[in-house]
Design a protein around this motif. Structure first.
Motif, PDB file in Angstrom:
ATOM      1  N   ASP A  38       4.212  73.022 -28.584  1.00  0.00           N
ATOM      2  CA  ASP A  38       4.054  72.089 -29.804  1.00  0.00           C
ATOM      3  C   ASP A  38       3.157  70.976 -29.246  1.00  0.00           C
ATOM      4  O   ASP A  38       3.648  69.866 -28.761  1.00  0.00           O
ATOM      5  CB  ASP A  38       5.487  71.665 -30.168  1.00  0.00           C
ATOM      6  CG  ASP A  38       5.232  70.523 -31.324  1.00  0.00           C
ATOM      7  OD1 ASP A  38       4.054  70.371 -31.949  1.00  0.00           O
ATOM      8  OD2 ASP A  38       6.307  69.943 -31.999  1.00  0.00           O
ATOM      9  N   ARG A  39       1.823  70.674 -29.765  1.00  0.00           N
ATOM     10  CA  ARG A  39       0.996  69.824 -29.171  1.00  0.00           C
ATOM     11  C   ARG A  39       1.334  68.532 -29.782  1.00  0.00           C
ATOM     12  O   ARG A  39       0.999  67.429 -29.397  1.00  0.00           O
ATOM     13  CB  ARG A  39      -0.376  70.037 -29.395  1.00  0.00           C
ATOM     14  CG  ARG A  39      -0.841  70.026 -30.768  1.00  0.00           C
ATOM     15  CD  ARG A  39      -2.511  70.297 -30.847  1.00  0.00           C
ATOM     16  NE  ARG A  39      -2.657  70.778 -32.393  1.00  0.00           N
ATOM     17  CZ  ARG A  39      -3.935  70.188 -33.064  1.00  0.00           C
ATOM     18  NH1 ARG A  39      -4.532  69.645 -32.358  1.00  0.00           N
ATOM     19  NH2 ARG A  39      -3.837  70.965 -34.464  1.00  0.00           N
ATOM     20  N   ILE A  45       3.855  66.757 -29.956  1.00  0.00           N
ATOM     21  CA  ILE A  45       4.771  65.838 -29.347  1.00  0.00           C
ATOM     22  C   ILE A  45       4.110  64.808 -28.005  1.00  0.00           C
ATOM     23  O   ILE A  45       4.425  63.964 -27.356  1.00  0.00           O
ATOM     24  CB  ILE A  45       6.149  66.660 -28.501  1.00  0.00           C
ATOM     25  CG1 ILE A  45       5.346  67.465 -27.448  1.00  0.00           C
ATOM     26  CG2 ILE A  45       6.824  67.397 -29.506  1.00  0.00           C
ATOM     27  CD1 ILE A  45       6.303  68.156 -26.163  1.00  0.00           C
ATOM     28  N   PHE A  46       2.900  65.287 -27.887  1.00  0.00           N
ATOM     29  CA  PHE A  46       1.905  64.566 -27.026  1.00  0.00           C
ATOM     30  C   PHE A  46       1.236  63.354 -27.600  1.00  0.00           C
ATOM     31  O   PHE A  46       0.303  63.542 -28.493  1.00  0.00           O
ATOM     32  CB  PHE A  46       0.902  65.553 -26.473  1.00  0.00           C
ATOM     33  CG  PHE A  46       1.729  66.466 -25.525  1.00  0.00           C
ATOM     34  CD1 PHE A  46       1.822  66.287 -24.045  1.00  0.00           C
ATOM     35  CD2 PHE A  46       1.983  67.646 -26.003  1.00  0.00           C
ATOM     36  CE1 PHE A  46       2.287  67.169 -23.332  1.00  0.00           C
ATOM     37  CE2 PHE A  46       2.658  68.754 -25.297  1.00  0.00           C
ATOM     38  CZ  PHE A  46       2.941  68.496 -23.879  1.00  0.00           C
ATOM     39  N   LYS A  47       1.814  62.067 -27.477  1.00  0.00           N
ATOM     40  CA  LYS A  47       1.099  60.949 -27.898  1.00  0.00           C
ATOM     41  C   LYS A  47       0.411  59.972 -27.018  1.00  0.00           C
ATOM     42  O   LYS A  47       1.381  59.748 -26.036  1.00  0.00           O
ATOM     43  CB  LYS A  47       2.635  60.131 -28.693  1.00  0.00           C
ATOM     44  CG  LYS A  47       3.047  60.840 -29.829  1.00  0.00           C
ATOM     45  CD  LYS A  47       2.862  59.967 -31.128  1.00  0.00           C
ATOM     46  CE  LYS A  47       3.630  60.824 -32.314  1.00  0.00           C
ATOM     47  NZ  LYS A  47       3.950  62.311 -32.123  1.00  0.00           N
ATOM     48  N   GLU A  80       2.441  58.218 -24.041  1.00  0.00           N
ATOM     49  CA  GLU A  80       3.568  57.689 -24.150  1.00  0.00           C
ATOM     50  C   GLU A  80       4.993  58.550 -24.343  1.00  0.00           C
ATOM     51  O   GLU A  80       5.951  58.365 -24.035  1.00  0.00           O
ATOM     52  CB  GLU A  80       3.413  57.026 -25.515  1.00  0.00           C
ATOM     53  CG  GLU A  80       4.530  55.851 -26.124  1.00  0.00           C
ATOM     54  CD  GLU A  80       3.998  55.275 -27.533  1.00  0.00           C
ATOM     55  OE1 GLU A  80       3.841  54.132 -27.201  1.00  0.00           O
ATOM     56  OE2 GLU A  80       3.976  56.088 -28.487  1.00  0.00           O
ATOM     57  N   SER A  81       4.461  59.669 -24.847  1.00  0.00           N
ATOM     58  CA  SER A  81       5.476  60.742 -25.142  1.00  0.00           C
ATOM     59  C   SER A  81       4.968  62.016 -24.666  1.00  0.00           C
ATOM     60  O   SER A  81       3.685  62.265 -25.049  1.00  0.00           O
ATOM     61  CB  SER A  81       5.971  60.835 -26.475  1.00  0.00           C
ATOM     62  OG  SER A  81       5.709  61.742 -27.202  1.00  0.00           O
ATOM     63  N   PRO A  82       5.666  63.306 -24.154  1.00  0.00           N
ATOM     64  CA  PRO A  82       6.875  63.131 -24.009  1.00  0.00           C
ATOM     65  C   PRO A  82       7.417  62.207 -22.771  1.00  0.00           C
ATOM     66  O   PRO A  82       6.691  61.894 -21.785  1.00  0.00           O
ATOM     67  CB  PRO A  82       7.310  64.779 -23.337  1.00  0.00           C
ATOM     68  CG  PRO A  82       5.908  65.255 -23.167  1.00  0.00           C
ATOM     69  CD  PRO A  82       4.852  64.399 -23.717  1.00  0.00           C
ATOM     70  N   ALA A  83       8.686  61.839 -22.720  1.00  0.00           N
ATOM     71  CA  ALA A  83       9.076  60.728 -21.704  1.00  0.00           C
ATOM     72  C   ALA A  83       8.856  61.248 -20.605  1.00  0.00           C
ATOM     73  O   ALA A  83       9.403  62.528 -20.088  1.00  0.00           O
ATOM     74  CB  ALA A  83      10.476  60.637 -22.166  1.00  0.00           C
ATOM     75  N   ALA A 135       6.547  61.886 -18.599  1.00  0.00           N
ATOM     76  CA  ALA A 135       5.327  62.873 -18.325  1.00  0.00           C
ATOM     77  C   ALA A 135       4.361  61.690 -17.544  1.00  0.00           C
ATOM     78  O   ALA A 135       3.719  62.104 -16.678  1.00  0.00           O
ATOM     79  CB  ALA A 135       4.748  63.470 -19.506  1.00  0.00           C
ATOM     80  N   VAL A 195       2.164  68.985 -18.304  1.00  0.00           N
ATOM     81  CA  VAL A 195       2.354  69.285 -19.916  1.00  0.00           C
ATOM     82  C   VAL A 195       2.794  70.623 -20.427  1.00  0.00           C
ATOM     83  O   VAL A 195       3.066  70.785 -21.555  1.00  0.00           O
ATOM     84  CB  VAL A 195       1.054  68.942 -20.361  1.00  0.00           C
ATOM     85  CG1 VAL A 195       0.376  67.444 -19.839  1.00  0.00           C
ATOM     86  CG2 VAL A 195      -0.220  69.987 -20.035  1.00  0.00           C
TER      87      VAL A 195
END
Ligand code: 16G
Ligand code: ZN
Length: 540
Positions: free
Chosen positions: A470-471, A473-475, A484-487, A489, A539
């Motif tokens: 699920d891309r 979740i990559f912020k 910033e997320s996922p926590a 990383a 990732v």
């Protein structure tokens, strides 16, 4: 309201595809062409709204740029030839996802939401649209769907047929600035060529460029349009450029972007397989809609050397900074470069330490860079992949055009800068215009591609595409340089970078594909390969 019935009727042949979620992304809507007719219809409606709202002509470009021949896409162009304002992307997305039976209703809702429901003058304005398409086989059918929408809501439109994306942007800006002090040019293809050719001749006056340039046109629209432009330019015998055009087959649709073009060259890091260029020949590749360009050459050892968007930016900036200084305007005009996180660290260092110019970093996507560049008097922006241009502020244009030269040297510099304003397509990045600009600077400096490359040496780098569950979740934050997320990383990525010399890495969700992209650079190729692999694991 008759037009609501007309919408319902007009969209009948173009039902929405079940189970497909459309999104107006970084470059508009883009997908397999047969899925696009419903979307195109709704884009016609959005263009009508946008035109009424801005009281100006809106552009629609049908292209899927560097994507395969069976894809197509569509994007909207705002009045000054820039990308659709971001806040409207949501409206476009909403309408594209509305099924036929609800479309008229949804259009009415948007009409009232965007146009302030009770100002009838705004509602009664004549909407105006201009559109064009690239050479894809699906283009004519999609134009039919588009016209059906424009007719349904009474839009006055002009079909410009086949054009490059930047030509259509140029047309939009010309149409909207006609009879104003900011007039951009004649809103015709001929006007585009004439403006560019005139500026080019001024800049090349008394200069020559050594050797031919091989231009790979990706078998797209850039081929025929470049051939057309050449008719307006001095020939090689007259001291002009010796163009060798390759990959300009627009008759065989499946040839488009196949093993050629800017995207191929940039991602594969090699020349198109059937290249006819000799060692050290200057080469460049356009993409399928001619809004991107990269340069390259191959040396005697058959080693491929790419001169990408970062290089074009520094080349242009050197020239503009020199000319501004000679013109005596360096204290008055702020020059800056805009890059994305993909810019090679060596390029950034060169700009800041050698050219002593400021660098702004923005997220990926032309619109972000464009807006950042507009904050400088002379803003040079390029993505490493070759999308970019130069923007001159109104203040800069005024100073350049109205300053009284105090010496022949100053006059030459002012005339050159003035010609740059016309040569460089300021509406949007334009492969053909960027190429002419690069040629001008190389001619002025008497540089070979090798001289150009030696201005700084790129850090070894690696780009990896990682398929994730699920891309979303990559912020990314800080112009996509940090996650910033996922926590957790980001901390891991930073720890990995500390293991290598001059290392830098980031990961960001792609805006165009269902994947995460990892970029890494380091002091050696071995190290960067390792680092990129390790960050990809973080990732994955
Ligand atoms: C789009 C953008 C391009 C960007 C690319 C990134 C425009 C006209 N095009 O093609 O500038 O480099 O997306 O793709 O803005 P990505 O998000 O998949 O890496
Ligand atoms: Zn393109």
């Amino acid at each position: 309201k008759a037009f609501l019935d007309r919408i319902t009727k007009g969209v009948e042949p173009y039902p929405i595809q079940e189970g497909k979620k459309y999104e107006y992304g970084t470059a508009g809507f883009r997908m397999k062409a047969p899925l696009l007719d419903h979307v195109i219809y709704t884009v016609g409606l959005i263009a009508a709204l946008r035109s009424k709202k801005r009281n100006a002509t809106i552009g629609i470009m049908i292209t899927a740029s560097h994507n395969p021949a069976e894809d197509n896409g569509v994007k909207l162009v705002d009045p000054l030839g820039d990308m659709l304002e971001q806040s409207w992307e949501g409206y476009a997305t909403t309408l594209a996802n509305t099924p036929n039976d609800k479309l008229a209703k949804e259009y009415e809702i948007l009409l009232n939401e965007t146009l302030i429901s009770n100002i009838s003058q705004v509602h009664e304005r004549q909407a105006k649209v201009v559109f064009a398409r690239d050479t894809r086989a699906s283009g004519p059918y999609l134009v039919t769907a588009l016209k059906a929408a424009l007719d349904a809501v009474n839009v006055e439109y002009k079909d410009y047929g086949i054009m490059t994306t930047p030509q259509l942007h140029y047309i939009v800006r010309c149409v909207n600035t006609l009879n104003t002090p900011y007039h951009f040019g004649e809103p015709t293809e001929k006007g585009y060529y004439e403006k560019m050719a005139k500026a080019f001749k001024t800049l090349m006056h008394g200069r020559t460029i050594q050797g031919p340039i091989t231009v790979d046109c990706a078998n797209g629209v850039g081929g025929p349009k470049l051939r057309e432009l050449i008719k307006y330019l001095p020939t090689a015998k007259e001291g002009g450029i010796d163009f060798k055009i390759v990959n300009d087959d627009v008759v065989k649709p499946e040839a488009l972007n196949f093993e050629c073009g800017a995207d191929y060259v940039k991602t594969k890091q090699r020349a198109p397989p059937h290249s006819i260029a000799q060692p050290r020949d200057r080469c460049c590749s356009l993409d399928g809609d001619a809004d991107r360009v990269v340069y390259y050459y191959t040396d005697e050892q058959k080693t491929f050397h790419l001169l990408d968007g970062d290089r074009i930016a520094t080349l242009g900036a050197v020239f503009l900074a020199d000319m501004t200084r000679v013109a005596g305007l360096d204290q008055k005009l702020k020059i800056g470069i805009v890059q994305t996180a993909y810019a090679n660290g060596a390029a950034t260092e060169y700009v800041e330490k050698v050219l002593k110019l400021p660098v702004t970093v923005t997220p990926t996507g032309v619109k972000h860079l464009h807006h950042a560049a507009a904050r400088y008097d002379i803003g040079v922006y390029f993505e490493a992949n070759g999308h970019g241009t130069v923007l001159f502020s109104d203040n800069a244009i005024k100073l350049i055009r109205e300053s009284e030269p105090k010496s022949p040297g100053q006059k030459h510099a002012l005339d050159s800068l003035s010609a740059c304003i016309d040569l460089i397509n300021q509406a949007v990045g334009d492969a053909i215009s960027d190429m002419l600009f690069a040629e001008v600077v190389l001619a002025h400096k008497s540089w070979t591609p090798e001289n150009w490359r030696n201005t700084y040496i790129d850090l070894p780098n690696r780009l990896v595409r990682v398929v994730v569950h699920d891309r979303s979740i990559f912020k990314a934050v800080d112009a996509e340089r940090k996650l910033e997320s996922p926590a957790g990383a980001q901390i891991e990525i930073e720890k990995l970078c500390q293991l290598y010399m001059k290392a830098r890495a980031f990961a960001r969700a792609s805006g165009t594909e269902d994947a995460v992209r990892v970029y890494a650079e380091a002091y050696t190729q071995t190290e960067v390969e390792k680092l990129a692999g390790q960050v990809a694991e973080v990732v994955r």
